[in-house]
Design a protein around this motif. Structure first.
Motif, PDB file in Angstrom:
ATOM      1  N   THR A 104      11.508  -8.434 -18.884  1.00 29.04           N
ATOM      2  CA  THR A 104      10.132  -7.998 -19.121  1.00 29.04           C
ATOM      3  C   THR A 104       9.405  -9.030 -19.966  1.00 29.04           C
ATOM      4  O   THR A 104       8.263  -9.403 -19.703  1.00 29.04           O
ATOM      5  N   GLY A 105      10.122  -9.479 -21.010  1.00 30.28           N
ATOM      6  CA  GLY A 105       9.518 -10.475 -21.891  1.00 30.28           C
ATOM      7  C   GLY A 105       9.168 -11.734 -21.129  1.00 30.28           C
ATOM      8  O   GLY A 105       8.074 -12.293 -21.289  1.00 30.28           O
ATOM      9  N   CYS A 106      10.081 -12.189 -20.277  1.00 32.85           N
ATOM     10  CA  CYS A 106       9.826 -13.413 -19.502  1.00 32.85           C
ATOM     11  C   CYS A 106       8.595 -13.250 -18.621  1.00 32.85           C
ATOM     12  O   CYS A 106       7.745 -14.138 -18.545  1.00 32.85           O
ATOM     13  N   ALA A 107       8.510 -12.091 -17.965  1.00 35.82           N
ATOM     14  CA  ALA A 107       7.356 -11.844 -17.095  1.00 35.82           C
ATOM     15  C   ALA A 107       6.070 -11.922 -17.906  1.00 35.82           C
ATOM     16  O   ALA A 107       5.079 -12.523 -17.485  1.00 35.82           O
ATOM     17  N   ASN A 108       6.127 -11.341 -19.107  1.00 36.74           N
ATOM     18  CA  ASN A 108       4.948 -11.376 -19.970  1.00 36.74           C
ATOM     19  C   ASN A 108       4.535 -12.789 -20.319  1.00 36.74           C
ATOM     20  O   ASN A 108       3.364 -13.156 -20.221  1.00 36.74           O
ATOM     21  N   VAL A 109       5.505 -13.566 -20.748  1.00 35.57           N
ATOM     22  CA  VAL A 109       5.173 -14.929 -21.153  1.00 35.57           C
ATOM     23  C   VAL A 109       4.641 -15.708 -19.956  1.00 35.57           C
ATOM     24  O   VAL A 109       3.717 -16.503 -20.087  1.00 35.57           O
ATOM     25  N   ALA A 110       5.234 -15.449 -18.779  1.00 37.62           N
ATOM     26  CA  ALA A 110       4.756 -16.130 -17.580  1.00 37.62           C
ATOM     27  C   ALA A 110       3.272 -15.834 -17.360  1.00 37.62           C
ATOM     28  O   ALA A 110       2.486 -16.726 -17.062  1.00 37.62           O
ATOM     29  N   VAL A 111       2.907 -14.570 -17.546  1.00 39.00           N
ATOM     30  CA  VAL A 111       1.501 -14.212 -17.348  1.00 39.00           C
ATOM     31  C   VAL A 111       0.623 -14.888 -18.398  1.00 39.00           C
ATOM     32  O   VAL A 111      -0.454 -15.421 -18.093  1.00 39.00           O
ATOM     33  N   LEU A 112       1.101 -14.888 -19.623  1.00 39.72           N
ATOM     34  CA  LEU A 112       0.354 -15.564 -20.683  1.00 39.72           C
ATOM     35  C   LEU A 112       0.125 -17.029 -20.329  1.00 39.72           C
ATOM     36  O   LEU A 112      -0.983 -17.553 -20.435  1.00 39.72           O
ATOM     37  N   LEU A 113       1.192 -17.682 -19.880  1.00 36.68           N
ATOM     38  CA  LEU A 113       1.085 -19.096 -19.558  1.00 36.68           C
ATOM     39  C   LEU A 113       0.180 -19.317 -18.353  1.00 36.68           C
ATOM     40  O   LEU A 113      -0.588 -20.269 -18.307  1.00 36.68           O
ATOM     41  N   LEU A 114       0.287 -18.403 -17.383  1.00 37.17           N
ATOM     42  CA  LEU A 114      -0.579 -18.511 -16.210  1.00 37.17           C
ATOM     43  C   LEU A 114      -2.036 -18.464 -16.624  1.00 37.17           C
ATOM     44  O   LEU A 114      -2.861 -19.248 -16.173  1.00 37.17           O
ATOM     45  N   SER A 115      -2.328 -17.523 -17.527  1.00 33.95           N
ATOM     46  CA  SER A 115      -3.726 -17.395 -17.934  1.00 33.95           C
ATOM     47  C   SER A 115      -4.156 -18.661 -18.656  1.00 33.95           C
ATOM     48  O   SER A 115      -5.294 -19.093 -18.570  1.00 33.95           O
ATOM     49  N   ARG A 116      -3.201 -19.287 -19.356  1.00 33.27           N
ATOM     50  CA  ARG A 116      -3.575 -20.486 -20.062  1.00 33.27           C
ATOM     51  C   ARG A 116      -3.779 -21.652 -19.101  1.00 33.27           C
ATOM     52  O   ARG A 116      -4.647 -22.484 -19.290  1.00 33.27           O
ATOM     53  N   VAL A 117      -2.973 -21.694 -18.054  1.00 31.00           N
ATOM     54  CA  VAL A 117      -3.170 -22.739 -17.053  1.00 31.00           C
ATOM     55  C   VAL A 117      -4.568 -22.619 -16.457  1.00 31.00           C
ATOM     56  O   VAL A 117      -5.264 -23.612 -16.276  1.00 31.00           O
ATOM     57  N   ALA A 118      -4.958 -21.362 -16.211  1.00 31.15           N
ATOM     58  CA  ALA A 118      -6.303 -21.154 -15.678  1.00 31.15           C
ATOM     59  C   ALA A 118      -7.330 -21.742 -16.630  1.00 31.15           C
ATOM     60  O   ALA A 118      -8.275 -22.410 -16.231  1.00 31.15           O
ATOM     61  N   GLY A 119      -7.095 -21.526 -17.947  1.00 30.73           N
ATOM     62  CA  GLY A 119      -8.026 -22.038 -18.937  1.00 30.73           C
ATOM     63  C   GLY A 119      -7.967 -23.554 -19.083  1.00 30.73           C
ATOM     64  O   GLY A 119      -8.867 -24.171 -19.617  1.00 30.73           O
ATOM     65  N   ARG A 120      -6.842 -24.120 -18.640  1.00 35.41           N
ATOM     66  CA  ARG A 120      -6.675 -25.553 -18.851  1.00 35.41           C
ATOM     67  C   ARG A 120      -6.931 -26.349 -17.577  1.00 35.41           C
ATOM     68  O   ARG A 120      -6.557 -27.516 -17.484  1.00 35.41           O
ATOM     69  N   LYS A 121      -7.552 -25.704 -16.575  1.00 37.23           N
ATOM     70  CA  LYS A 121      -7.777 -26.388 -15.311  1.00 37.23           C
ATOM     71  C   LYS A 121      -8.545 -27.686 -15.519  1.00 37.23           C
ATOM     72  O   LYS A 121      -8.258 -28.694 -14.883  1.00 37.23           O
ATOM     73  N   ARG A 122      -9.524 -27.625 -16.407  1.00 34.31           N
ATOM     74  CA  ARG A 122     -10.352 -28.817 -16.660  1.00 34.31           C
ATOM     75  C   ARG A 122      -9.494 -29.954 -17.181  1.00 34.31           C
ATOM     76  O   ARG A 122      -9.532 -31.064 -16.681  1.00 34.31           O
ATOM     77  N   GLU A 123      -8.681 -29.616 -18.184  1.00 31.51           N
ATOM     78  CA  GLU A 123      -7.826 -30.640 -18.776  1.00 31.51           C
ATOM     79  C   GLU A 123      -6.933 -31.265 -17.697  1.00 31.51           C
ATOM     80  O   GLU A 123      -6.792 -32.484 -17.613  1.00 31.51           O
ATOM     81  N   MET A 124      -6.375 -30.374 -16.846  1.00 30.55           N
ATOM     82  CA  MET A 124      -5.466 -30.862 -15.818  1.00 30.55           C
ATOM     83  C   MET A 124      -6.215 -31.763 -14.839  1.00 30.55           C
ATOM     84  O   MET A 124      -5.720 -32.810 -14.423  1.00 30.55           O
ATOM     85  N   ALA A 125      -7.437 -31.332 -14.486  1.00 28.56           N
ATOM     86  CA  ALA A 125      -8.217 -32.112 -13.525  1.00 28.56           C
ATOM     87  C   ALA A 125      -8.508 -33.498 -14.086  1.00 28.56           C
ATOM     88  O   ALA A 125      -8.372 -34.511 -13.392  1.00 28.56           O
ATOM     89  N   ILE A 126      -8.864 -33.538 -15.375  1.00 25.76           N
ATOM     90  CA  ILE A 126      -9.156 -34.833 -15.991  1.00 25.76           C
ATOM     91  C   ILE A 126      -7.920 -35.712 -15.986  1.00 25.76           C
ATOM     92  O   ILE A 126      -7.955 -36.891 -15.634  1.00 25.76           O
TER      93      ILE A 126
END
Lengths: 857, 111
Positions: free
Chosen positions: A358-380
């Motif tokens: 359960t914990g792993c699934a949670n962290v995965a979601v947290l990280l996913l949401s952060r990837v979404a937030g970091r799309k700009r950084e990744m694109a650059i």
């Protein structure tokens, strides 16, 4: 040569970097001078030189790559970057570290217990080669019983299957330790004992067949009493008044039984091995070592074939044994030791794993949401020439960091909870105490943490790669992923909550069973009867009774809830068993007259035992209602005679039946004898009902009555009852804790996911509201989305629970595994939490102000 | 590292050119670049951006040695010298290069 150069360059790279900067600078100056020479102005020349060179920095960076280990530098850079990212997002970091830590900690703690109890209980090199023999009489409902001398002799003769066989018998001696009388716990063992367990002495030797009064000390005892001093070898210890010579010391990791402080030689008398004594004097624990190339199942076959020949129908003995359903059971040593603990521990392990997942699934979601937030950084970074692999590596390193921190935190939690677990007071605690956080467990914990960090780190990485291929993960596949997450989390939480609910209901039921006596304010302690002190028991009892604050005092052997009464067959004078009726079995308690008063056991008929029922007087007994109702229905049993211990005893009274072994089940019929009339046992217990703590009272009274009497097992009656719940209490507490953690994680995870979804769709919602959508509709839409996925989770959870509860049934009491109330209650609770977690983000979505959103965009 | 490539040169030939230059005399970076440009009659222009990484690569491989010296104008500069193993490497690379070029020529001239 090349590698060596590389290492040299790489290690000197800071100096080389400065040198290179100087060198490039010099070169540039020369270029500038050249251009000026060709007629450019200084500014033009500098600009031209700059252009020729490209960026000096990138030239230097590429040069740096040449010295050495590009990937080392790259990873080091990634690590630094990851640390920076982690520092910059303390909340996310804390959440991930806590989550992984709790999951890993719970898991490692449980596995440490599993390892100590199930896998290799006494630190043996080859536990799989050792088996334990026990006796079973199906017709008497007797299983796992110790052996008589006959089975020992028979197993010893099966040399084709066993290379070594040993018989052992539990012992407790009175010894003088540091000038104080003490009870020394150990075991009498035949010479094969240490060979069966493959042990070598740390010093000295183990037993040979000539040894009589010699003694092998456990390492622990040797260390605490003699400071592990070799000069202890050959010294004598007086046990039960007999000097025993110390001949050797066992290795430190060998602790069997777990509480053993010493071993003495056991000689099984030849008459005990005579065939006619099968089933008599069953006190021997027998262990065998399998011969090489003999598998455990072959050994079991071998013994079964032998037992089958014993039941030959052409002899009276054979027919009798067939009728009784006699068997000799062989089981693996680990199973023999762990017994009832096995299943509960596997359940705990599964529960801890659910928490971790359960914990792993949670962290995965947290990280996913952060990837979404970091799309700009990744694109650059992509457009600046970073490869996808580099970015994925970066993300994985970040999650590995989280995993490593979480793992370290988890080991802290594990260490802490193991020390807590080993202090739990249950009958099996000697086994639990061997649980420890060793090096291999630390590897396990850290490995688990890193594995889970890869598991949750890979999800965002995959999404990132996918997004690169298609412009964006299309919404339906994203929705599918989110629904899957909600479903899985709800199902996992539900399984744990249902398990907790079932255990809770069992406990509730057990707590409300009355043992039919009053255990409150009663303290008990065992002591060893002194051999040369007639009248000790009487003097002790009157001293106890006159101690300050004591309402009543009594002596008894055994006391309730200290491992069960003494089970024995009995006869009733003038009565025959019906053909086919099983033998009559009851339990005997040997008590002083005030026992019934002290425990407040109600007298139903006749009289209680009296001081006049003393050693010389006619043998009498008191029976309990259960025996009276079964054998003397509708009649007064007074005056009837029962034969159990020491000949026929006249029944003088009937008392209420109490539960004295476990709370869950009625005890067998009980016969109470006067302690003074049946002095068979070398130990007894004192019971006092008092307002003040009774333990010290008893200790003081025993000391004053006879200073050489050792006292042990000092416990309040209520604690004894609580302990009889055994491992069940541990499982219950831990499963509840795991369920609580899991629920918390699920709530946090679902809330986080809902908030993220709403955040991503704020603009769409704004547009829809601007176009006239009702806020109620928006709210309902989000809630519905969560509830549909959640409902599927509930269905799956119920299914899994129904399947898994069969393994729980041995821990349940008066609760059906498929308990409708628990299932409905747990499902409701989980759905409520789901609703609550989704409601706030959904409400925020419904309250979106279209102007604000559209303006912001 | 796509941008490592020197567009004006065939891949790998820069190392060879530097080594060849250094067989005449030890030289510093600026001098090497000037020499190659001059001798090739401006056909080959060394991007200074790739010169230094290439020199570091040669150093690591032990094909050249470097010593600090002072230029005519008193600037601190690094003088590169080719080592015996550098000469061996140059011979091998030149031979390979010859084969490659000859092969390319044969393909281009085939009718």
């Amino acid at each position: 040569m090349r590698i060596w150069n590389r290492i040299r360059f790489w290690s000197a790279r800071a100096r080389l970097d400065r040198d290179l900067a100087d060198e490039i600078d010099a070169h540039r100056h020369m270029l500038v001078e050249q251009f000026e020479h060709q007629g450019m102005s200084h500014g033009e020349a500098r600009f031209a030189a700059q252009r020729r060179f490209g960026s000096g920095l990138s030239s230097r960076e590429q040069s740096r790559d040449e010295w050495g280990f590009r990937w080392v530098d790259a990873v080091a850079r990634d690590l630094r970057f990851a640390l920076r990212m982690i520092r910059r997002q303390p909340v996310l970091t804390l959440a991930a570290v806590l989550t992984v830590g709790l999951g890993v900690g719970a898991n490692t703690a449980v596995v440490s217990v599993l390892k100590a109890v199930l896998l290799n209980p006494v630190g043996l090199r080859d536990p799989g080669r050792i088996m334990a023999a026990t006796v079973r009489f199906d017709q008497l409902h007797m299983a796992h019983a110790p052996n008589s001398g006959v089975e020992f002799r028979e197993l010893q003769s099966m040399t084709d299957a066993f290379s070594e066989v040993t018989a052992t018998e539990g012992r407790a001696w009175t010894a003088e330790v540091n000038g104080e009388p003490a009870r020394l716990v150990g075991r009498d063992v035949t010479p094969g004992f240490f060979r069966v367990f493959g042990q070598r002495p740390v010093a000295g030797r183990f037993f040979s067949s000539d040894d009589r009064d010699s003694l092998v000390l456990s390492y622990r005892f040797w260390r605490t009493q003699f400071g592990a001093d070799l000069s202890a070898l050959g010294r004598t210890i007086v046990l039960d008044g007999k000097p025993h010579r110390i001949i050797g010391f066992a290795p430190p990791d060998f602790q069997f039984p777990a509480s053993a402080e010493a071993w003495a030689p056991l000689v099984v008398a030849p008459e005990r091995m005579a065939l006619s004594n099968r089933g008599n004097n069953m006190t021997l624990a027998v262990f065998v070592r399998l011969r090489d190339r003999i598998t455990p199942s072959q050994a079991v076959d071998r013994v079964n074939r032998y037992v089958a020949t014993l039941k030959a129908p052409d002899s009276a003995d054979g027919r009798e044994m067939a009728k009784l359903g006699y068997f000799i059971d062989l089981e693996s040593f680990a199973r023999f030791i762990a017994g009832d603990l096995r299943r509960p521990l596997w359940i705990l392990w599964a529960a801890a794993l659910v928490v971790l997942l359960t914990g792993c699934a949670n962290v995965a979601v947290l990280l996913l949401s952060r990837v979404a937030g970091r799309k700009r950084e990744m694109a650059i970074r992509l457009s600046l020439g970073a490869s996808r692999f580099q970015i994925v590596r970066q993300l994985l390193i970040e999650s590995l960091f989280l995993g490593a921190f979480g793992g370290a935190f988890g080991l802290l939690i594990a260490g802490w909870s193991i020390s807590l677990l080993t202090r739990v007071s249950i009958p099996e605690k000697a086994l639990l105490q061997q649980a420890a956080l060793d090096k291999r467990l630390m590897f396990y914990g850290l490995g688990l943490a890193l594995a889970s960090s890869i598991a949750f780190g890979i999800a965002p990485a995959i999404q990132l790669l996918r997004e690169n291929q298609a412009a964006a993960m299309n919404r339906s596949s994203k929705r599918k992923f989110q629904d899957l997450f909600v479903t899985a989390e709800v199902a996992a939480a539900l399984v744990l909550v249902i398990s907790t609910g079932l255990l809770l209901r069992s406990f509730w039921a057990i707590e409300h069973v009355r043992p039919a006596f009053d255990p409150n304010n009663v303290s008990t302690a065992y002591f060893i009867k002194p051999k040369n002190d007639p009248g000790f028991l009487d003097r002790l009892e009157s001293r106890l009774a006159s101690s300050p604050g004591v309402q009543s005092a009594a002596l008894a052997y055994p006391v309730p809830f200290s491992g069960g009464g003494l089970t024995s067959m009995f006869y009733i004078k003038g009565r025959q068993r019906q053909p086919g009726e099983p033998e009559w079995h009851g339990e005997a308690y040997f008590v002083s007259p005030s026992y019934f008063e002290a425990l407040r056991i109600a007298l139903m008929r006749g009289r209680a035992l009296a001081p006049s029922d003393s050693a010389g007087a006619p043998l009498v007994c008191v029976i309990d209602m259960r025996l009276a109702e079964r054998f003397f229905p509708n009649q007064d049993p007074s005056g009837q005679e029962i034969g159990m211990y020491g000949g026929w005893a006249r029944i003088v009274g009937v008392v209420r039946a109490i539960r004295a072994t476990t709370l869950e089940a009625d005890s067998r019929p009980v016969v109470y004898y006067s302690l003074a009339q049946v002095p068979f046992f070398d130990q007894a217990a004192a019971l006092v009902r008092s307002a003040n703590p009774g333990g010290p009272l008893i200790r003081e009274a025993v000391r004053q009555t006879n200073g050489s009497v050792p006292i042990f097992d000092v416990r309040r009656m209520q604690d004894r009852i609580a302990e009889s719940l055994g491992i069940r209490r541990v499982v219950f507490v831990l499963v509840s804790v795991f369920a609580a953690i899991c629920l918390l994680l699920v709530a946090v995870g679902l809330h986080g996911l809902a908030a993220q979804v709403v955040g991503e769709r704020t603009r769409e919602i704004g547009v829809r509201i601007a176009l006239g959508a009702q806020r109620r509709q928006i709210l309902a839409q989000f809630l519905r989305g969560g509830l549909v996925a959640g409902s599927i989770g509930v269905l799956i959870g119920i299914g899994v629970s129904t399947y898994a509860q069969s393994s729980l049934s041995s821990l349940l009491y008066e609760v059906q595994p498929f308990d409708i109330l628990t299932f409905i209650g747990a499902s409701g609770a989980v759905m409520l939490i789901l609703l609550f977690a989704v409601f706030w983000p959904a409400r925020r979505a419904a309250l979106v102000e279209p102007q604000a959103v559209l303006h912001y965009e | 590292m796509d941008n490592l490539k020197t567009p004006e040169l065939l891949p790998g030939t820069l190392d060879m050119l530097i080594l060849k230059t250094l067989t005449r005399a030890p030289n510093h970076g600026y001098g090497i670049a000037q020499y190659i440009q001059r001798v090739s009659e401006d056909a080959l222009r060394i991007g200074e951006g790739s010169l230094y990484p290439a020199l570091q690569r040669l150093l690591v491989n032990g094909w050249v040695r470097a010593e600090w010296g002072t230029s005519d104008t008193g600037r601190k500069i690094r003088i590169y010298t080719i080592t015996p193993s550098g000469r061996k490497q140059l011979a091998a690379e030149a031979r390979d290069y010859g084969f490659t070029i000859a092969g390319i020529a044969r393909v281009l001239e085939a009718t």
